[in-house]
Enzyme design. Structure first.
Site, PDB file in Angstrom:
ATOM      1  N   CYS A 257       0.834  -1.186   0.000  1.00 33.55           N
ATOM      2  CA  CYS A 257       0.000   0.000   0.000  1.00 33.55           C
ATOM      3  C   CYS A 257       0.878   1.248   0.000  1.00 33.55           C
ATOM      4  O   CYS A 257       1.875   1.332   0.737  1.00 33.55           O
ATOM      5  CB  CYS A 257      -0.915  -0.008   1.223  1.00 33.55           C
ATOM      6  SG  CYS A 257      -1.843   1.528   1.440  1.00 33.55           S
TER       7      CYS A 257
ATOM      8  N   ASP B 159       0.136  -6.139  -0.490  1.00 32.60           N
ATOM      9  CA  ASP B 159      -0.930  -6.421  -1.448  1.00 32.60           C
ATOM     10  C   ASP B 159      -0.470  -7.582  -2.320  1.00 32.60           C
ATOM     11  O   ASP B 159       0.568  -7.488  -2.981  1.00 32.60           O
ATOM     12  CB  ASP B 159      -1.217  -5.204  -2.335  1.00 32.60           C
ATOM     13  CG  ASP B 159      -1.754  -4.020  -1.562  1.00 32.60           C
ATOM     14  OD1 ASP B 159      -2.568  -4.239  -0.646  1.00 32.60           O
ATOM     15  OD2 ASP B 159      -1.356  -2.876  -1.858  1.00 32.60           O
TER      16      ASP B 159
END
Length: 285
Positions: free
Chosen positions: A192, A199
């Site tokens: 992120c 992620d």
């Protein structure tokens, strides 16, 4: 102009369970595109396909309703929507009454369209081209799971030493005749932009042109491992690096990221007009 640092990411957030469209937090696409050399019209088409697994509201008599939702946001919109704000916005439906599912669908489409086109001039001149599909519980068991099709790069036994984007790893071998390939990997990971939280994703690269060296391509995809950027921005960076380094005649990049906060984001970018992939989740999603 909204920036990622001004969003609710990484902050304690009050739980709002009454409808509030102001929770949506749009972020302009232009700044991150400028970083990868896009200052005018982008050299791609496509969309960001979102899936929401935590959507509920109250019927006209107060009985809770639930649904899965798919959203399609064209990549030519001015803004993306920051994902935590999207989750908070969807949560605001929880104790709000709607007459029927069509009213929920219309409200979602109107609000999201306003957010992603916000700041476009002249005001009111853009289409509300946002796709919204709601899937009720009677169709839950018909929702498919399917992995990305293509030749799996992860089979390659390679050494990986770079964990920030390294486009110099990309190489193409000139061919007398262009090749057409579809290559996939489950080893895409980025972080992120604001919180640094991981992620996880899978990526599919379809191209026609000089053959891309597969080991270098896999090393390049792995090089995103410590990179901080939103999903949409990572896919556009991958597209532009391959487009400028390998110079394919045609290129499409499609990533499916695992869900966070009940949402997954699946950006698709293509050099040539074509139908969007079906929004079908992978096993990890």
């Amino acid at each position: 102009m909204n920036t990622p640092e001004q969003s609710q990411l990484g902050r304690a957030s009050a739980f709002v369970d009454q409808y509030d469209a102001s929770l949506l937090f749009p972020i302009p696409r232009a700044d991150k595109r400028a970083e990868i050399g896009i200052t005018g019209a982008a050299p791609f088409f496509g969309a960001d396909m979102w899936s929401a697994f935590e959507l509920s509201w109250l019927g006209p008599r107060g009985k809770p309703q639930v649904a899965l939702a798919h959203f399609t946001i064209p990549c030519e919109t001015r803004n993306i929507v920051e994902s935590k704000s999207f989750k908070l916005y969807l949560n605001s439906f929880n104790n709000t009454r709607f007459d029927d599912v069509d009213a929920v669908k219309a409200r979602l489409r109107t609000d999201i369209a306003e957010a992603v086109w916000r700041g476009t001039e002249p005001a009111g001149s853009v289409p509300a081209s946002i796709g919204v599909t709601l899937i009720g519980p009677d169709l839950f068991d018909q929702q498919p799971v399917h992995e990305l099709d293509g030749l799996n790069l992860d089979r390659l036994d390679i050494e990986c030493t770079q964990y920030t984007p390294a486009p110099e790893l990309l190489r193409a071998t000139p061919n007398e005749q262009p090749v057409t390939e579809v290559l996939v990997s489950n080893l895409l990971k980025s972080n992120c932009l604001v919180t640094g939280q991981p992620d996880w994703g899978s990526v599919q690269i379809s191209y026609t042109g000089d053959q891309i060296e597969q080991g270098g391509l896999l090393q390049y995809l792995v090089s995103f491992r410590n990179h901080n950027e939103f999903h949409e921005q990572c896919v556009e960076r991958i597209f532009m690096d391959i487009w400028t380094r390998c110079k394919p005649l045609k290129l499409a990049v499609y990533a499916r990221y695992t869900r966070r906060g009940g949402l997954d984001i699946n950006p698709f970018r293509t050099s040539h007009p074509q139908a969007l992939p079906r929004n079908i989740r992978t096993a990890r999603q």
